[in-house]
Design a protein around this motif. Structure first.
Motif, mmCIF file in Angstrom:
data_model
loop_
_atom_site.group_PDB
_atom_site.id
_atom_site.type_symbol
_atom_site.label_atom_id
_atom_site.label_comp_id
_atom_site.label_asym_id
_atom_site.label_seq_id
_atom_site.Cartn_x
_atom_site.Cartn_y
_atom_site.Cartn_z
ATOM 1 N N PRO A 166 -1.782 3.601 13.833
ATOM 2 C CA PRO A 166 -1.227 4.830 13.340
ATOM 3 C C PRO A 166 -1.935 5.898 13.660
ATOM 4 C CG PRO A 166 -2.406 3.769 11.428
ATOM 5 C CD PRO A 166 -2.731 2.804 12.615
ATOM 6 N N GLY A 167 -2.710 5.941 14.084
ATOM 7 C CA GLY A 167 -3.545 7.207 14.352
ATOM 8 C C GLY A 167 -4.655 7.746 13.834
ATOM 9 N N ASN A 168 -5.339 8.834 13.806
ATOM 10 C CA ASN A 168 -6.526 9.280 13.027
ATOM 11 C C ASN A 168 -5.805 10.481 12.182
ATOM 12 O OD1 ASN A 168 -8.872 10.434 12.345
ATOM 13 N ND2 ASN A 168 -9.160 11.536 13.955
ATOM 14 N N ILE A 169 -5.847 9.655 10.875
ATOM 15 C CA ILE A 169 -5.337 10.556 9.759
ATOM 16 C C ILE A 169 -6.107 10.868 8.703
ATOM 17 C CG2 ILE A 169 -3.302 10.582 8.336
ATOM 18 C CD1 ILE A 169 -2.434 8.028 10.179
ATOM 19 N N ALA A 170 -6.562 12.113 8.378
ATOM 20 C CA ALA A 170 -7.493 12.362 7.492
ATOM 21 C C ALA A 170 -7.145 12.249 6.239
ATOM 22 C CB ALA A 170 -8.120 13.951 7.604
ATOM 23 N N ASP A 171 -5.795 12.648 5.719
ATOM 24 C CA ASP A 171 -5.593 12.556 4.515
ATOM 25 C C ASP A 171 -5.113 11.345 3.859
ATOM 26 O OD1 ASP A 171 -4.544 13.416 1.953
ATOM 27 O OD2 ASP A 171 -2.691 14.428 2.745
ATOM 28 N N THR A 172 -5.969 10.344 3.696
ATOM 29 C CA THR A 172 -5.492 9.117 3.365
ATOM 30 C C THR A 172 -6.572 8.484 2.427
ATOM 31 O OG1 THR A 172 -4.916 6.601 3.880
ATOM 32 C CG2 THR A 172 -6.349 8.061 5.381
ATOM 33 N N SER A 173 -6.198 7.658 1.617
ATOM 34 C CA SER A 173 -7.229 7.123 0.857
ATOM 35 C C SER A 173 -7.969 5.902 1.510
ATOM 36 C CB SER A 173 -6.432 6.318 -0.747
ATOM 37 O OG SER A 173 -5.628 5.423 -0.239
ATOM 38 N N LEU A 174 -7.406 5.683 2.456
ATOM 39 C CA LEU A 174 -8.229 4.184 3.439
ATOM 40 C C LEU A 174 -9.491 4.400 3.306
ATOM 41 C CD1 LEU A 174 -7.593 1.717 4.740
ATOM 42 C CD2 LEU A 174 -7.224 3.036 7.078
ATOM 43 N N ALA A 175 -10.145 5.705 3.469
ATOM 44 C CA ALA A 175 -11.705 6.046 3.371
ATOM 45 C C ALA A 175 -12.354 6.115 2.166
ATOM 46 C CB ALA A 175 -11.820 7.222 4.253
ATOM 47 N N ARG A 176 -11.487 5.739 1.127
ATOM 48 C CA ARG A 176 -12.270 5.754 -0.262
ATOM 49 C C ARG A 176 -13.494 5.296 -0.253
ATOM 50 N NH1 ARG A 176 -7.768 2.543 -0.525
ATOM 51 N NH2 ARG A 176 -8.066 0.505 -1.626
ATOM 52 N N HIS A 177 -13.972 3.802 0.483
ATOM 53 C CA HIS A 177 -15.039 3.358 0.263
ATOM 54 C C HIS A 177 -16.282 3.696 1.132
ATOM 55 C CE1 HIS A 177 -13.093 0.357 -2.534
ATOM 56 N NE2 HIS A 177 -12.162 0.315 -1.662
ATOM 57 N N GLY A 199 0.667 -1.170 0.119
ATOM 58 C CA GLY A 199 0.019 -0.076 0.003
ATOM 59 C C GLY A 199 0.869 1.064 0.029
ATOM 60 N N ALA A 200 1.993 1.323 -0.881
ATOM 61 C CA ALA A 200 2.941 2.211 -0.663
ATOM 62 C C ALA A 200 2.369 3.374 -1.780
ATOM 63 C CB ALA A 200 4.299 1.659 -0.930
ATOM 64 N N SER A 201 1.506 3.614 -2.427
ATOM 65 C CA SER A 201 1.444 4.452 -3.246
ATOM 66 C C SER A 201 0.317 5.592 -2.692
ATOM 67 C CB SER A 201 0.661 3.909 -4.667
ATOM 68 O OG SER A 201 -0.719 3.482 -4.426
ATOM 69 N N SER A 202 -0.052 5.614 -1.580
ATOM 70 C CA SER A 202 -0.668 6.688 -0.895
ATOM 71 C C SER A 202 -0.537 6.683 0.628
ATOM 72 C CB SER A 202 -1.927 6.602 -1.045
ATOM 73 O OG SER A 202 -2.493 5.709 -0.713
ATOM 74 N N ILE A 219 0.294 6.950 4.584
ATOM 75 C CA ILE A 219 1.362 6.752 5.420
ATOM 76 C C ILE A 219 2.238 5.772 4.890
ATOM 77 C CG2 ILE A 219 0.073 7.066 7.778
ATOM 78 C CD1 ILE A 219 -0.344 4.055 8.174
ATOM 79 N N GLY A 220 1.834 4.975 3.681
ATOM 80 C CA GLY A 220 2.752 4.035 2.991
ATOM 81 C C GLY A 220 3.629 4.869 2.407
ATOM 82 N N VAL A 221 3.352 5.810 1.451
ATOM 83 C CA VAL A 221 4.297 6.824 1.046
ATOM 84 C C VAL A 221 5.444 7.228 2.142
ATOM 85 C CG1 VAL A 221 4.790 8.788 -0.230
ATOM 86 C CG2 VAL A 221 2.790 7.435 -0.557
ATOM 87 N N GLU A 222 4.968 7.821 3.364
ATOM 88 C CA GLU A 222 5.901 8.273 4.133
ATOM 89 C C GLU A 222 6.635 7.184 4.701
ATOM 90 O OE1 GLU A 222 6.386 11.447 4.418
ATOM 91 O OE2 GLU A 222 4.905 11.648 2.738
ATOM 92 N N THR A 223 6.047 6.198 4.896
ATOM 93 C CA THR A 223 6.868 5.124 5.538
ATOM 94 C C THR A 223 8.240 4.584 4.522
ATOM 95 O OG1 THR A 223 5.074 3.875 6.515
ATOM 96 C CG2 THR A 223 6.961 2.559 6.310
ATOM 97 N N VAL A 224 7.706 4.642 3.149
ATOM 98 C CA VAL A 224 8.859 4.419 2.360
ATOM 99 C C VAL A 224 9.820 5.449 2.395
ATOM 100 C CG1 VAL A 224 9.475 4.151 -0.194
ATOM 101 C CG2 VAL A 224 7.159 2.993 0.621
ATOM 102 N N ARG A 225 9.304 6.701 2.501
ATOM 103 C CA ARG A 225 10.472 7.870 2.480
ATOM 104 C C ARG A 225 11.335 7.918 3.793
ATOM 105 N NH1 ARG A 225 9.445 12.925 0.565
ATOM 106 N NH2 ARG A 225 7.232 12.835 0.616
ATOM 107 N N ALA A 226 10.826 7.354 4.840
ATOM 108 C CA ALA A 226 11.658 7.280 5.764
ATOM 109 C C ALA A 226 12.700 6.152 5.828
ATOM 110 C CB ALA A 226 10.895 7.121 6.962
ATOM 111 N N LEU A 227 12.299 4.805 5.277
ATOM 112 C CA LEU A 227 13.215 3.896 5.240
ATOM 113 C C LEU A 227 14.240 4.095 4.323
ATOM 114 C CD1 LEU A 227 10.425 0.930 5.441
ATOM 115 C CD2 LEU A 227 12.006 2.076 7.459
ATOM 116 N N ALA A 228 13.890 4.588 3.203
ATOM 117 C CA ALA A 228 14.766 4.847 1.997
ATOM 118 C C ALA A 228 15.720 6.085 2.592
ATOM 119 C CB ALA A 228 13.979 5.331 0.766
ATOM 120 N N SER A 229 15.239 6.868 3.208
ATOM 121 C CA SER A 229 16.260 8.088 3.798
ATOM 122 C C SER A 229 17.286 7.626 4.386
ATOM 123 C CB SER A 229 15.281 9.040 4.395
ATOM 124 O OG SER A 229 14.871 8.725 5.571
ATOM 125 N N ALA A 230 17.124 6.623 5.224
ATOM 126 C CA ALA A 230 18.040 5.968 6.079
ATOM 127 C C ALA A 230 18.883 4.950 5.321
ATOM 128 C CB ALA A 230 17.413 5.158 7.268
#
Length: 318
Positions: A219-230, A34-37, A39-50
Motif C-alpha cells: 500500500p505504501g508508507n502511511i503514517a496515519d495508521t494503527s498498524l504500528a501500534r505495537h 481490518g476495516a475499522s481504521s 486504509i481499511g476504512v478508505e477501502t470500504v469507503r471506495a467500494l461502498a461509494s461504487a
C-alpha cells in the motif's frame, strides 16, 4: 467516429476515490478485514461509494459499528449497504464463525488486517507466532473457508495486503514460529508479508478454474495508521539508522488504499492474477534487497514456495 480511449492508468499519488471513479459495483458484495481504521476504512469507503455492499470484518465490533455509522453519513446516495462482522484473525474460532455465518456469493475479499513488529515474541492461543498467525494464517483460513462463496460469484477477486517489508525475510519453513532462532520483530513481519504474496500466487494457481483472481500489494508508507501500534519506535529509528530499513516516500491514507481498490474493483486489471502491485502498477523484481524501497523479491513469487506454504497452511488450520 471518435478514436477509442486508452485505458486509465494510475500512479503513486492516486487516491482510492480516483481509482474507483466510474466503476459500478451495485449488486456486488465485499468483505474487508481490518476495516475499522487506516486504509481499511478508505477501502470500504471506495467500494461502498461504487455501490458494493461491504462487510467490515473487525476484531472490535464496537469500533466497527462506529466507523460504519460515520461512513454511512458521508457516503453518497446510492452507496452500498455496510454491515459489521466479528473477526479476530488470531482466534481460529472467530474465523470459523464468520465463515459459517456467510451466505451467498462473495465478489471481493480484501485481506487488509495486520499486525506489525511487536517488540516481544507473542504467541496465539494455539501456539503460533502472532504476526504469521494474524497476517497470514488467519487470512488463509478465511479465504479458504469462503472459497465456495467466491467461486459462486462471477469473477471474484481476492486482494492480499502485503508490504515492502516482505524484503526483510523469506518464509522460513523450518522455524515459522521462532522456536529455534531468536525472535526478531522485523524478520517475523517480513516472512508474514512474504506469505501474503505467496498466498496470492498459490490461490491464482488453484482457483483460476473457479474464475477467482488473487493478487497482493504494497500500500505504501502511511503514517496515519494503527498498524504500528505495537512497534518500539526507538527500535525503528535504530533500524533505519543502521541501513537495514529504508522507507519509500510517504502517502496519505487515501493514497494508501488506492492499490487495494485497484485490485479489488478496477476493470484495468481484469483477469490479472498471481501478481504483486505497488503504486497501482505491477512491481519490478528486486535484485538487491539492501536499501530497496520498491519491488518484489523473487522468492515471494516462486511457485514452489507457494505450493509448500499452501500445504503447510492447510495442515495448520485443520
Amino acid at each position: 467516429m471518435s478514436a477509442p480511449q486508452a485505458p486509465r492508468t494510475f500512479g503513486a499519488t492516486a487516491t482510492a476515490a480516483e481509482v474507483i471513479d466510474g466503476v459500478d459495483l451495485h449488486g456486488r458484495r465485499a468483505v474487508v478485514t481490518g476495516a475499522s481504521s487506516g486504509i481499511g476504512v478508505e477501502t470500504v469507503r471506495a467500494l461502498a461509494s461504487a455501490g458494493a455492499d461491504v462487510t467490515l470484518a473487525v476484531r472490535d465490533t464496537e469500533a466497527g459499528v462506529k466507523v460504519a455509522a460515520r461512513l454511512e453519513s458521508e457516503l453518497p446516495h446510492g452507496a452500498g449497504k455496510l454491515t459489521v462482522g466479528q473477526l479476530d484473525l488470531a482466534d481460529r474460532s472467530t474465523v470459523a464463525a464468520f465463515v459459517a455465518a456467510w451466505n451467498g456469493p462473495l465478489d471481493i475479499l480484501v485481506n487488509n488486517a495486520g499486525v506489525m513488529a511487536p517488540p516481544q515474541l507473542v504467541r496465539t492461543p494455539d501456539g503460533r507466532e502472532l504476526q504469521f498467525a494474524v497476517n497470514h494464517l488467519g487470512h488463509f483460513a478465511l479465504a479458504a473457508g469462503l472459497h465456495s462463496a467466491l467461486a459462486a460469484a462471477d469473477g471474484a477477486r481476492v486482494v492480499a495486503v502485503s508490504s515492502i517489508g516482505h524484503l526483510f525475510s523469506p518464509v522460513v519453513f523450518d522455524d515459522l514460529d521462532y522456536r529455534f532462532r531468536p525472535y526478531d520483530p522485523w524478520t517475523s513481519y517480513g516472512q508474514s508479508k512474504t506469505a501474503n504474496v505467496l498466498f496470492a500466487v498459490g490461490a491464482a494457481e488453484r482457483w483460476a478454474d473457479d474464475g477467482i483472481t488473487a493478487n497482493a500489494l504494497m500500500p505504501g508508507n502511511i503514517a496515519d495508521t494503527s498498524l504500528a501500534r505495537h512497534m518500539d519506535m526507538q527500535q525503528v529509528a535504530d533500524f533505519i539508522a543502521s541501513g537495514e530499513l529504508a522507507l519509500p516516500p510517504g502517502k496519505t491514507v487515501e493514497q494508501g488504499a488506492a492499490t487495494s481498490v485497484l485490485l479489488a474493483a478496477s476493470p484495468t486489471v481484469e483477469g490479472i492474477t498471481g501478481r504483486y502491485y505497488e503504486d497501482c502498477a505491477e512491481a519490478e523484481p528486486v535484485t538487491e534487497r539492501a536499501g530497496a524501497v520498491a519491488g518484489v523479491a523473487p522468492y515471494a513469487l516462486d511457485p514452489d514456495n507457494a505450493a509448500r506454504l499452501w500445504a503447510t497452511s492447510e495442515a495448520f488450520i485443520r
